[in-house]
Design a protein around this motif. Sequence first.
Motif, mmCIF file in Angstrom:
data_model
loop_
_atom_site.group_PDB
_atom_site.id
_atom_site.type_symbol
_atom_site.label_atom_id
_atom_site.label_comp_id
_atom_site.label_asym_id
_atom_site.label_seq_id
_atom_site.Cartn_x
_atom_site.Cartn_y
_atom_site.Cartn_z
ATOM 1 N N SER A 29 -44.718 18.292 22.220
ATOM 2 C CA SER A 29 -44.074 18.639 21.205
ATOM 3 C C SER A 29 -42.479 17.842 21.393
ATOM 4 N N PHE A 30 -42.020 17.696 22.500
ATOM 5 C CA PHE A 30 -40.908 16.997 22.572
ATOM 6 C C PHE A 30 -40.838 15.685 21.890
ATOM 7 N N ARG A 34 -38.858 14.575 18.902
ATOM 8 C CA ARG A 34 -37.889 13.358 19.047
ATOM 9 C C ARG A 34 -38.003 12.285 17.946
ATOM 10 N N VAL A 35 -39.358 12.174 17.560
ATOM 11 C CA VAL A 35 -39.992 11.090 16.456
ATOM 12 C C VAL A 35 -39.239 11.841 15.106
ATOM 13 N N MET A 36 -39.532 13.052 14.992
ATOM 14 C CA MET A 36 -38.914 13.670 13.782
ATOM 15 C C MET A 36 -37.379 13.482 13.632
ATOM 16 N N ALA A 37 -36.689 13.699 14.700
ATOM 17 C CA ALA A 37 -35.399 13.356 14.716
ATOM 18 C C ALA A 37 -34.619 12.114 14.307
ATOM 19 N N LEU A 38 -35.517 11.178 14.800
ATOM 20 C CA LEU A 38 -35.115 9.559 14.630
ATOM 21 C C LEU A 38 -35.712 9.329 13.100
ATOM 22 N N VAL A 39 -36.720 9.674 12.513
ATOM 23 C CA VAL A 39 -37.217 9.422 11.199
ATOM 24 C C VAL A 39 -36.174 9.955 10.312
ATOM 25 N N ALA A 94 -29.797 6.386 16.978
ATOM 26 C CA ALA A 94 -29.994 5.338 17.941
ATOM 27 C C ALA A 94 -30.219 6.187 19.266
ATOM 28 N N TYR A 95 -29.737 7.367 19.464
ATOM 29 C CA TYR A 95 -29.857 8.245 20.593
ATOM 30 C C TYR A 95 -31.118 8.822 20.560
ATOM 31 N N ALA A 96 -31.664 9.051 19.465
ATOM 32 C CA ALA A 96 -33.133 9.626 19.470
ATOM 33 C C ALA A 96 -34.156 8.532 19.869
ATOM 34 N N ALA A 97 -33.797 7.175 19.304
ATOM 35 C CA ALA A 97 -34.931 6.199 19.916
ATOM 36 C C ALA A 97 -34.524 5.936 21.461
ATOM 37 N N VAL A 98 -33.521 6.013 21.887
ATOM 38 C CA VAL A 98 -33.173 5.673 23.337
ATOM 39 C C VAL A 98 -33.816 6.948 24.208
ATOM 40 N N SER A 99 -33.651 8.273 23.779
ATOM 41 C CA SER A 99 -34.293 9.372 24.436
ATOM 42 C C SER A 99 -35.822 9.641 24.142
ATOM 43 N N LEU A 100 -36.113 8.889 23.102
ATOM 44 C CA LEU A 100 -37.643 8.809 22.823
ATOM 45 C C LEU A 100 -38.299 7.977 24.019
ATOM 46 N N LEU A 101 -37.577 6.571 24.311
ATOM 47 C CA LEU A 101 -38.102 5.861 25.185
ATOM 48 C C LEU A 101 -37.840 6.577 26.670
ATOM 49 N N LEU A 102 -36.822 7.189 26.819
ATOM 50 C CA LEU A 102 -36.440 7.484 28.380
ATOM 51 C C LEU A 102 -37.528 9.116 28.434
ATOM 52 N N SER A 103 -38.251 9.585 27.300
ATOM 53 C CA SER A 103 -39.118 10.547 27.457
ATOM 54 C C SER A 103 -40.440 10.136 28.462
ATOM 55 N N PHE A 104 -40.599 8.867 28.222
ATOM 56 C CA PHE A 104 -41.841 8.465 28.774
ATOM 57 C C PHE A 104 -41.715 8.332 30.472
ATOM 58 N N SER A 105 -40.453 8.330 30.774
ATOM 59 C CA SER A 105 -40.248 8.527 32.109
ATOM 60 C C SER A 105 -40.104 9.757 32.613
ATOM 61 N N LEU A 179 -34.845 20.931 19.662
ATOM 62 C CA LEU A 179 -35.235 20.190 20.987
ATOM 63 C C LEU A 179 -34.372 20.934 22.052
ATOM 64 N N VAL A 180 -33.079 21.332 21.717
ATOM 65 C CA VAL A 180 -32.251 22.012 22.844
ATOM 66 C C VAL A 180 -32.886 23.305 23.263
#
Length: 192
Positions: A29-30, A34-39, A94-105, A179-180
């Motif tokens: 769900s997160f 995040r993908v929706m926020a980015l798009v 840009a933050y959504a893209a970075v947080s999307l990548l960080l969500s994998f960790s 998300l929050v």
Amino acid sequence: MDTENKFSHGAMDGVENRRAKEGRAWRISFFLLRVMALVLTLAACIVLGVNKQSTVAQIQAVDGLPPLRVPVTAKWHYLSAFVFFVVSNAIACAYAAVSLLLSFSRKKSLVPITIILDLLAVALLFSGNGAALAVGVLGYKGNSHVRWNKVCNVFGRFCNQVAAAIALSLVGSIVFVLLVMLAALRLHKKSK
């Protein structure tokens, strides 16, 4: 004795499986939010960032003479509120893209930082939306008290694209709010 151990061990496996499924559901769900926020924020940037309309306006300079035909152009960067809107959506994207990548960790230390940055993205987006919406309403209705004429009757396509960009950004803002809320709910459930 052996049957009691098997029963308690089987119950623990069921709890662990349920927790693993819940954790997977939270991560999915997160990720989707995040993908929706980015798009949505990217689409809002693009829709307003390419917005430009040229037309010929008729201006009545002197009564009794024919109106003057003057070419006029509306561009998004002519108004600082629209520039702020595009920049705020670009930062949120840009933050959504970075947080999307960080969500994998799966680092637990990133959770509070992510919540705070999500809140900052919400604040940034809502302030950009408010600024653009205020200028959009002035363009649509004008202001008779200060003799500002409406311009959306002249630049209809431009105003429609502004409205579409604001709508996309508002939905993106709501996604960041979700998300929050989900992160706070997850922290609350984990604390029990």
